[in-house]
Design a protein around this motif. Structure first.
Motif, PDB file in Angstrom:
ATOM      1  N   GLY A   1      -0.315   5.148  -3.894  1.00 37.08           N
ATOM      2  CA  GLY A   1      -1.221   5.095  -2.747  1.00 37.08           C
ATOM      3  C   GLY A   1      -1.384   3.691  -2.214  1.00 37.08           C
ATOM      4  O   GLY A   1      -1.288   3.451  -1.002  1.00 37.08           O
ATOM      5  N   VAL A   2      -1.626   2.743  -3.117  1.00 37.83           N
ATOM      6  CA  VAL A   2      -1.804   1.357  -2.671  1.00 37.83           C
ATOM      7  C   VAL A   2      -0.482   0.790  -2.147  1.00 37.83           C
ATOM      8  O   VAL A   2      -0.474   0.016  -1.179  1.00 37.83           O
ATOM      9  N   MET A   3       0.633   1.194  -2.731  1.00 37.77           N
ATOM     10  CA  MET A   3       1.930   0.712  -2.241  1.00 37.77           C
ATOM     11  C   MET A   3       2.157   1.135  -0.789  1.00 37.77           C
ATOM     12  O   MET A   3       2.483   0.308   0.073  1.00 37.77           O
ATOM     13  N   PHE A   4       1.947   2.407  -0.503  1.00 36.39           N
ATOM     14  CA  PHE A   4       2.182   2.898   0.865  1.00 36.39           C
ATOM     15  C   PHE A   4       1.154   2.348   1.849  1.00 36.39           C
ATOM     16  O   PHE A   4       1.481   2.079   3.006  1.00 36.39           O
ATOM     17  N   THR A   5      -0.075   2.167   1.395  1.00 39.89           N
ATOM     18  CA  THR A   5      -1.100   1.589   2.272  1.00 39.89           C
ATOM     19  C   THR A   5      -0.750   0.148   2.630  1.00 39.89           C
ATOM     20  O   THR A   5      -0.905  -0.279   3.784  1.00 39.89           O
ATOM     21  N   GLN A   6      -0.262  -0.593   1.646  1.00 40.80           N
ATOM     22  CA  GLN A   6       0.166  -1.970   1.906  1.00 40.80           C
ATOM     23  C   GLN A   6       1.383  -1.998   2.830  1.00 40.80           C
ATOM     24  O   GLN A   6       1.485  -2.856   3.706  1.00 40.80           O
ATOM     25  N   PHE A   7       2.305  -1.069   2.619  1.00 42.06           N
ATOM     26  CA  PHE A   7       3.446  -0.955   3.543  1.00 42.06           C
ATOM     27  C   PHE A   7       2.936  -0.805   4.972  1.00 42.06           C
ATOM     28  O   PHE A   7       3.389  -1.486   5.897  1.00 42.06           O
ATOM     29  N   ALA A   8       1.980   0.113   5.147  1.00 41.80           N
ATOM     30  CA  ALA A   8       1.455   0.419   6.484  1.00 41.80           C
ATOM     31  C   ALA A   8       0.783  -0.790   7.111  1.00 41.80           C
ATOM     32  O   ALA A   8       0.998  -1.103   8.294  1.00 41.80           O
ATOM     33  N   GLU A   9      -0.043  -1.477   6.327  1.00 44.72           N
ATOM     34  CA  GLU A   9      -0.765  -2.645   6.857  1.00 44.72           C
ATOM     35  C   GLU A   9       0.200  -3.747   7.285  1.00 44.72           C
ATOM     36  O   GLU A   9      -0.050  -4.458   8.255  1.00 44.72           O
ATOM     37  N   THR A  10       1.306  -3.877   6.573  1.00 48.34           N
ATOM     38  CA  THR A  10       2.276  -4.930   6.885  1.00 48.34           C
ATOM     39  C   THR A  10       2.933  -4.719   8.245  1.00 48.34           C
ATOM     40  O   THR A  10       3.170  -5.681   8.980  1.00 48.34           O
ATOM     41  N   ILE A  11       3.217  -3.473   8.555  1.00 46.83           N
ATOM     42  CA  ILE A  11       4.025  -3.206   9.766  1.00 46.83           C
ATOM     43  C   ILE A  11       3.220  -2.650  10.936  1.00 46.83           C
ATOM     44  O   ILE A  11       3.780  -2.402  12.008  1.00 46.83           O
ATOM     45  N   GLU A  12       1.896  -2.484  10.769  1.00 49.19           N
ATOM     46  CA  GLU A  12       1.139  -1.770  11.799  1.00 49.19           C
ATOM     47  C   GLU A  12       1.164  -2.460  13.164  1.00 49.19           C
ATOM     48  O   GLU A  12       1.057  -1.801  14.201  1.00 49.19           O
ATOM     49  N   LYS A  13       1.337  -3.782  13.184  1.00 48.62           N
ATOM     50  CA  LYS A  13       1.345  -4.490  14.466  1.00 48.62           C
ATOM     51  C   LYS A  13       2.762  -4.799  14.959  1.00 48.62           C
ATOM     52  O   LYS A  13       2.932  -5.490  15.956  1.00 48.62           O
ATOM     53  N   SER A  14       3.767  -4.288  14.269  1.00 51.93           N
ATOM     54  CA  SER A  14       5.163  -4.564  14.630  1.00 51.93           C
ATOM     55  C   SER A  14       5.741  -3.414  15.449  1.00 51.93           C
ATOM     56  O   SER A  14       5.782  -2.274  14.977  1.00 51.93           O
ATOM     57  N   ASP A  15       6.187  -3.724  16.662  1.00 52.87           N
ATOM     58  CA  ASP A  15       6.858  -2.699  17.471  1.00 52.87           C
ATOM     59  C   ASP A  15       8.245  -2.404  16.909  1.00 52.87           C
ATOM     60  O   ASP A  15       8.675  -1.253  16.837  1.00 52.87           O
ATOM     61  N   ALA A  16       8.940  -3.470  16.531  1.00 52.70           N
ATOM     62  CA  ALA A  16      10.265  -3.344  15.934  1.00 52.70           C
ATOM     63  C   ALA A  16      10.238  -3.999  14.560  1.00 52.70           C
ATOM     64  O   ALA A  16       9.603  -5.028  14.361  1.00 52.70           O
TER      65      ALA A  16
END
Length: 215
Positions: free
Chosen positions: A85-100
């Motif tokens: 859960g924490v791994m995927f949440t961290q994945f999401a937070e890392t890329i949430e502002k990236s269009d590409a």
């Protein structure tokens, strides 16, 4: 330079869920040899619940990963729910502002996911856990990029290292969790977490590779 779009890539998470659900019985069988025997059941339950929320929602990869991470942290039992859960949440937070998402951003995403796992667990490489898959996989990806390989080639290196890491757990003695009570008797069996991690990384890499395009 290769990259892929964050938008409309949430279906990658549906592929992850399919891969885990397909392997539910296998993961529980492995886990039953040295653990509680519920790894496949719990993982399939969590990934399946997340898939129902992602399906048809036209999510970005970040949104879908956040949905998956939240479900795993809050709605399934077992020791692996919070870790993944924490791994995927961290994945999401890392890329949430990236269009590409390019290779550098993808590497940062992987490292942040690993950091999240290590922040809540005490396992190290060699303890017969998912880290024996995840750590060498990330290292292989970074090495490939650092040596001038393409994003796609680095993803292939990641998968090969993940699968080698998974296989390495057969020769390790468990140091963490219920399996650690077995001592030397945990030898000769794959770790269920390392096995599910290899499945996840393979499915993630496949999903990204099919979406890669020139920057």
């Amino acid at each position: 330079m290769q990259q892929f779009r964050n938008a409309k890539s949430g279906d990658i998470v549906l592929s992850l869920a399919d891969r885990i659900i397909e392997n539910r019985a296998y993961l529980s069988e492995i886990d039953g040899k040295i653990g509680d025997g519920d790894h496949g059941v719990n993982m399939a339950k969590g990934f399946g619940m997340a898939a129902e929320r992602v399906k048809g929602a036209d999510m970005s990869l970040a949104e879908a990963l956040d949905t998956l991470g939240t479900v795993l942290m809050t709605e399934i039992g077992g020791s692996m729910g919070p870790l993944y859960g924490v791994m995927f949440t961290q994945f999401a937070e890392t890329i949430e502002k990236s269009d590409a998402i390019d290779a550098a951003t993808f590497s940062t995403m992987l490292h942040n996911g690993l950091d999240g796992i290590q922040a809540i667990g005490s396992a190290k490489v060699g303890d017969k856990t998912l880290l024996d898959t995840l750590v060498p996989a990330i290292g292989a990806f970074d090495t490939a990029i650092g040596s001038g390989k393409s994003f796609g080639e680095a993803l292939q290196a990641l998968v090969a290292a993940a699968e080698a890491g998974r296989d390495s757990t057969r020769d390790l003695v468990a140091k963490i969790g219920r399996a650690s009570r077995l001592g030397e008797r945990s030898l000769g069996v794959l770790d269920a977490g390392a096995t599910s991690c290899a499945l996840i990384l393979k499915s993630l890499a496949d999903g990204v590779e099919t979406r890669l395009q020139p920057a």
